[in-house]
Write a protein that holds these residues in place. Structure first.
Motif: not given
Length: 248
Positions: A26-43, A49-51, A53-58
């Motif tokens: 599972s860990t060596l085939n990270m692409n297949a793991l991330l395809a089943n767990i889309p938390v990375v793209d969402i997070g 987007d938060i970053a 917002i920080v740039f806007i204030f800077i």
């Protein structure tokens, strides 16, 4: 009684090997793991987007400073760094995945050399099978390897193996039971420990991917450069753990 003990610890080794194989695959085939767990793209999108917002204030602070002539030189330098970092943020996930995929490809090279190619769909025939083949733990159950031609003064059990009577002394039965159980327990511990390390690696890399925009933002925030250095050091250490482990 010895056979029951060996049966229990043998099942423990099997369970540890199964978990080890699953964790490595599972860990060596990270692409297949991330395809089943889309938390990375969402997070990653949320953190990006938060970053931004920080740039806007800077950018707002830099514009006010330049307009009023308050630390204008510092504001221009910060603004230039912000533009550069903003470009890297949009590619932060790509950069992180490239490092992870590169190290996983190197690890898979060693892994495929050890794994039995004829059993690619069997979870029992992963890297733990290579260890088991080298340790020869299955020979603990072969009565022909223990007690043959033993002295007649010891109490003995007679096993019929292929039509031939093989003498096995009680002393050898106890030795095989005790030391064989110890060897299998140690093997199971090694498998469990390695599986735990690979699972921790996968979780850590997922968190690093999600937080990758903040690693670049930390370069321009006062006093946050240490966090960026820690993020990079953790990424390199966790990414290269797999190929180094497989090579060794």
């Amino acid at each position: 009684m010895v056979n029951i003990i060996l049966w229990i610890v043998a099942r423990l080794v099997w369970l540890a090997g199964l978990i080890f194989n699953t964790a490595v695959d599972s860990t060596l085939n990270m692409n297949a793991l991330l395809a089943n767990i889309p938390v990375v793209d969402i997070g990653w999108r949320i953190i990006r987007d938060i970053a931004n917002i920080v740039f806007i204030f800077i950018a707002l602070w830099s514009g006010i400073s330049i307009t009023l002539g308050l630390q204008a030189e510092k504001a221009w330098g910060l603004l230039a760094h912000m533009v550069l970092v903003a470009l890297f943020i949009n590619f932060s996930l790509f950069i992180t995945k490239t490092i992870v995929d590169g190290t996983n490809i190197a690890a898979l090279h060693f892994y495929n050399l050890m794994k039995d190619p004829a059993s690619t769909t069997n979870a029992d025939a992963g890297i733990s099978g290579a260890f088991m083949s080298g340790l020869k733990l299955q020979t603990l159950y072969d009565s022909k390897t223990i007690g043959k031609e033993q002295g007649t003064d010891a109490a003995r059990a007679i096993f019929n193996e292929g039509g031939k009577n093989v003498e096995v002394s009680q002393v050898n039965i106890m030795l095989v039971g005790v030391f064989g159980s110890i060897l299998m327990v140690v093997t199971a511990f090694v498998f469990f420990a390695a599986a735990f390390l690979f699972i921790i690696r996968a979780i850590t890399l997922i968190m690093l991917m999600i937080l990758s925009p903040l690693a670049f933002v930390a370069w321009i925030l006062p006093g946050a450069s240490g966090l960026a250095s820690k993020w990079w050091s953790t990424l390199w250490s966790q990414a290269f753990f797999a190929p180094l482990y497989m090579a060794l």
